[in-house]
Design a protein around this motif. Structure first.
Motif, short mmCIF file in Angstrom:
data_model
loop_
_atom_site.label_atom_id
_atom_site.label_comp_id
_atom_site.label_asym_id
_atom_site.label_seq_id
_atom_site.Cartn_x
_atom_site.Cartn_y
_atom_site.Cartn_z
N SER A 20 21.97 12.69 12.60
CA SER A 20 21.53 13.45 13.77
C SER A 20 22.71 14.17 14.40
O SER A 20 23.84 13.66 14.39
CB SER A 20 20.89 12.53 14.81
OG SER A 20 19.76 11.88 14.29
N ILE A 52 17.77 28.10 14.45
CA ILE A 52 16.94 27.46 15.45
C ILE A 52 15.83 28.40 15.92
O ILE A 52 14.72 27.99 16.23
CB ILE A 52 17.78 26.99 16.65
CG1 ILE A 52 18.87 26.02 16.18
CG2 ILE A 52 16.91 26.36 17.71
CD1 ILE A 52 18.34 24.78 15.51
N THR A 57 15.60 27.59 6.95
CA THR A 57 16.67 26.69 6.51
C THR A 57 17.29 27.20 5.23
O THR A 57 16.67 27.94 4.45
CB THR A 57 16.13 25.27 6.29
OG1 THR A 57 15.14 25.29 5.26
CG2 THR A 57 15.51 24.72 7.56
N SER A 70 16.54 19.91 9.46
CA SER A 70 15.44 20.18 10.37
C SER A 70 15.95 20.09 11.80
O SER A 70 17.08 19.65 12.04
CB SER A 70 14.28 19.21 10.14
OG SER A 70 14.71 17.87 10.35
N SER A 71 15.12 20.49 12.74
CA SER A 71 15.55 20.44 14.13
C SER A 71 14.40 20.02 15.04
O SER A 71 13.23 20.21 14.72
CB SER A 71 16.10 21.80 14.58
OG SER A 71 15.07 22.76 14.62
N ASP A 73 13.85 20.97 18.77
CA ASP A 73 14.41 21.76 19.85
C ASP A 73 14.31 21.05 21.19
O ASP A 73 15.20 21.16 22.04
CB ASP A 73 13.71 23.11 19.93
CG ASP A 73 13.91 23.93 18.66
OD1 ASP A 73 13.26 24.97 18.51
OD2 ASP A 73 14.73 23.51 17.81
N HIS A 76 17.10 18.88 21.42
CA HIS A 76 18.40 19.52 21.16
C HIS A 76 19.10 18.84 19.99
O HIS A 76 20.32 18.61 20.05
CB HIS A 76 19.27 19.50 22.42
CG HIS A 76 18.62 20.11 23.61
ND1 HIS A 76 18.59 21.47 23.81
CD2 HIS A 76 17.96 19.56 24.65
CE1 HIS A 76 17.93 21.72 24.95
NE2 HIS A 76 17.53 20.58 25.47
N THR A 77 18.35 18.54 18.98
CA THR A 77 18.89 17.75 17.88
C THR A 77 18.59 18.42 16.55
O THR A 77 17.49 18.92 16.33
CB THR A 77 18.29 16.33 17.89
OG1 THR A 77 18.58 15.71 19.14
CG2 THR A 77 18.90 15.49 16.77
N VAL A 78 19.59 18.40 15.70
CA VAL A 78 19.44 18.88 14.33
C VAL A 78 19.67 17.69 13.40
O VAL A 78 20.61 16.92 13.61
CB VAL A 78 20.43 20.01 14.03
CG1 VAL A 78 20.34 20.43 12.56
CG2 VAL A 78 20.15 21.21 14.93
N TYR A 79 18.82 17.57 12.40
CA TYR A 79 18.88 16.44 11.49
C TYR A 79 19.32 16.88 10.09
O TYR A 79 19.05 18.00 9.68
CB TYR A 79 17.52 15.77 11.39
CG TYR A 79 16.96 15.29 12.70
CD1 TYR A 79 15.98 16.04 13.36
CD2 TYR A 79 17.39 14.11 13.28
CE1 TYR A 79 15.45 15.62 14.58
CE2 TYR A 79 16.87 13.68 14.50
CZ TYR A 79 15.91 14.44 15.13
OH TYR A 79 15.40 14.01 16.33
N CYS A 95 28.52 18.50 12.11
CA CYS A 95 27.67 19.63 12.44
C CYS A 95 28.48 20.62 13.26
O CYS A 95 29.47 20.25 13.92
CB CYS A 95 26.42 19.21 13.20
SG CYS A 95 26.69 18.32 14.75
#
Length: 125
Positions: A20, A52, A57, A70-71, A73, A76-79, A95
């Motif tokens: 994450s 975003i 992707t 993936s995200s 929103d 506020h997290t991108v995986y 990241c």
């Protein structure tokens, strides 16, 4: 701007892992966020990138098939999901932000803007 990675640790070869990246102090919705990794003694390399704004992707060619980005929103997290972990996946994973996406989409870490401190993934046999 602050990026904080988490989720790293010891994972068995063949297993899966989700990393994450929580982003704060940054307008996430218009940015590109990329995941990069650096294995011991090797150069940093791009893994995946996400826009975003539209959710598109891009997975670097050498990473296709076992990585997914993936995200969320709202959080506020991108995986970054890693499947079928291999010994070669042992690395520090970072990241980073890219307002325009040019560097992110090319997996060019030099052109990325803000970075997190990374999370370490160690594949065990």
């Amino acid at each position: 701007v602050q990026l904080v990675e988490s989720g790293g640790g010891l994972v068995q070869v063949g297993g899966s892992l989700r990393l994450s990246c929580v982003v704060s102090g940054f307008t996430l919705k218009d940015a590109y966020i990329g995941w990069f990794r650096q294995a011991p003694g090797k150069d940093r390399e791009g893994v995946a990138c996400i826009s975003i704004s539209d959710g598109s992707t891009y997975i670097q060619d050498s990473m296709k098939g076992r990585f997914d980005i993936s995200s969320d929103d709202d959080r506020h997290t991108v995986y970054l999901d890693i499947f079928k972990v291999e010994p070669e996946d042992t690395a520090d994973y970072y990241c980073a932000t890219d307002p325009l996406g040019v560097s992110c989409l090319r997996g060019n870490w030099i052109g990325m803007n803000d970075w997190g401190k990374g999370t370490r993934v160690t594949a065990s046999t």
